[in-house]
Design an enzyme around this catalytic site. Sequence first.
Site, PDB file in Angstrom:
ATOM      1  N   ASN A  91       0.919  -1.310   0.036  1.00  0.00           N
ATOM      2  CA  ASN A  91       0.028  -0.071  -0.014  1.00  0.00           C
ATOM      3  C   ASN A  91       1.073   1.171   0.111  1.00  0.00           C
ATOM      4  O   ASN A  91       0.251   2.373  -0.350  1.00  0.00           O
ATOM      5  CB  ASN A  91      -0.752  -0.081   1.189  1.00  0.00           C
ATOM      6  CG  ASN A  91      -1.691   1.194   1.422  1.00  0.00           C
ATOM      7  OD1 ASN A  91      -2.508   1.654   0.873  1.00  0.00           O
ATOM      8  ND2 ASN A  91      -1.202   2.039   2.639  1.00  0.00           N
ATOM      9  N   TYR A 156       3.214   9.122 -11.300  1.00  0.00           N
ATOM     10  CA  TYR A 156       2.248   8.398 -10.511  1.00  0.00           C
ATOM     11  C   TYR A 156       1.442   7.324 -11.512  1.00  0.00           C
ATOM     12  O   TYR A 156       1.267   6.006 -11.004  1.00  0.00           O
ATOM     13  CB  TYR A 156       1.248   9.350  -9.883  1.00  0.00           C
ATOM     14  CG  TYR A 156       0.363   8.719  -8.921  1.00  0.00           C
ATOM     15  CD1 TYR A 156       0.740   8.352  -7.441  1.00  0.00           C
ATOM     16  CD2 TYR A 156      -0.958   8.207  -9.148  1.00  0.00           C
ATOM     17  CE1 TYR A 156       0.033   7.325  -6.916  1.00  0.00           C
ATOM     18  CE2 TYR A 156      -1.875   7.688  -8.041  1.00  0.00           C
ATOM     19  CZ  TYR A 156      -1.253   7.598  -7.047  1.00  0.00           C
ATOM     20  OH  TYR A 156      -2.137   6.814  -5.857  1.00  0.00           O
ATOM     21  N   ALA A 157       0.931   7.675 -12.746  1.00  0.00           N
ATOM     22  CA  ALA A 157       0.306   6.812 -13.557  1.00  0.00           C
ATOM     23  C   ALA A 157       1.260   5.625 -13.785  1.00  0.00           C
ATOM     24  O   ALA A 157       0.935   4.515 -14.229  1.00  0.00           O
ATOM     25  CB  ALA A 157      -0.073   7.651 -14.853  1.00  0.00           C
ATOM     26  N   SER A 159       3.885   4.393 -12.426  1.00  0.00           N
ATOM     27  CA  SER A 159       4.136   3.555 -11.337  1.00  0.00           C
ATOM     28  C   SER A 159       3.063   2.741 -10.998  1.00  0.00           C
ATOM     29  O   SER A 159       3.060   1.373 -10.617  1.00  0.00           O
ATOM     30  CB  SER A 159       4.560   4.501 -10.079  1.00  0.00           C
ATOM     31  OG  SER A 159       3.237   5.146  -9.490  1.00  0.00           O
ATOM     32  N   LYS A 160       1.683   3.238 -11.163  1.00  0.00           N
ATOM     33  CA  LYS A 160       0.769   2.269 -10.633  1.00  0.00           C
ATOM     34  C   LYS A 160       0.313   1.508 -11.839  1.00  0.00           C
ATOM     35  O   LYS A 160      -0.181   0.371 -11.690  1.00  0.00           O
ATOM     36  CB  LYS A 160      -0.564   3.270 -10.253  1.00  0.00           C
ATOM     37  CG  LYS A 160      -0.379   4.055  -9.172  1.00  0.00           C
ATOM     38  CD  LYS A 160      -0.456   3.299  -7.971  1.00  0.00           C
ATOM     39  CE  LYS A 160      -0.078   3.907  -6.529  1.00  0.00           C
ATOM     40  NZ  LYS A 160      -0.203   3.090  -5.381  1.00  0.00           N
ATOM     41  N   ILE A 191     -11.019   8.628  -2.932  1.00  0.00           N
ATOM     42  CA  ILE A 191     -11.481   8.143  -1.437  1.00  0.00           C
ATOM     43  C   ILE A 191     -11.293   9.273  -0.621  1.00  0.00           C
ATOM     44  O   ILE A 191     -10.282  10.116  -0.734  1.00  0.00           O
ATOM     45  CB  ILE A 191     -10.397   6.968  -1.219  1.00  0.00           C
ATOM     46  CG1 ILE A 191     -10.428   5.847  -2.396  1.00  0.00           C
ATOM     47  CG2 ILE A 191     -10.649   6.384  -0.022  1.00  0.00           C
ATOM     48  CD1 ILE A 191     -11.753   5.182  -2.533  1.00  0.00           C
TER      49      ILE A 191
END
Length: 250
Positions: A91, A156-157, A159-160, A191
């Site tokens: 996580n 971020y994109a 990595s994810k 979230i």
Amino acid sequence: MNSMTQDMQGNVCVVTGAARGLGRCISETLAQAGANRVYACDIDMTPAENWLREYDNVTAVTLNVCDKTALARLNERIYSEQRRLDVLVNNAGITRDALLGSMTEADWNSVLEVNLKGVFLTTQAMLPLMQQHQSGSIISISSIVGTDGNIGQSNYAASKGGIIAMTKGWAKELARGGANIRANCIAPGFINTEMTQAVPQKVLDKLTARIPLGHLGEPADIAQGVLFLASERARYITGQVLKIDGGLVL
């Protein structure tokens, strides 16, 4: 007793990025579901001091997911104390957002280092504990940004999205020879965490208007997805991406 409160009965779990937000909620959910032990790991566990007091089956571990020596120590500790690992939840993650033209190499490197290399190194270090018993569930937290992209989040994109690709490879690799080691991803949408609470209300309202279910998700929505994928109820599910986003990406 509700059967869900026994889902993790006897299981040993590791959760990274566990001090606050999603990681905290995931750790608490696994503990409440009867886990024998949850190793709640974060680079700074100070924010967890209060909630940790409520659980005698959660152990706080200060851990940098990019530190191979610290990961080896955690492996040795879990083997010494539990002799096994049943569930790994990757996580831990960071953001360093910027538009493509202004993103620095340092911001690119730091996000890929933690979010992608950290998941690889943690899984590599914990895997032998699962392979001893030829079973386990690896759940990595990706993002809808990793499946569908987002402005200002190239790093971020990447990595994810990389987490998803690795997971699909692991699902094939780790089930060889009759092993029952499963690997899946969860891709959260927007979230309600500290991160989103810092977003201006005007922006949040626009985001919410795009979500078919009409509201942000809660950390518990993600934690329940983790609990399902970690449990025997998901015993025939591997290599999948579970989107928990209120229908935002269809």
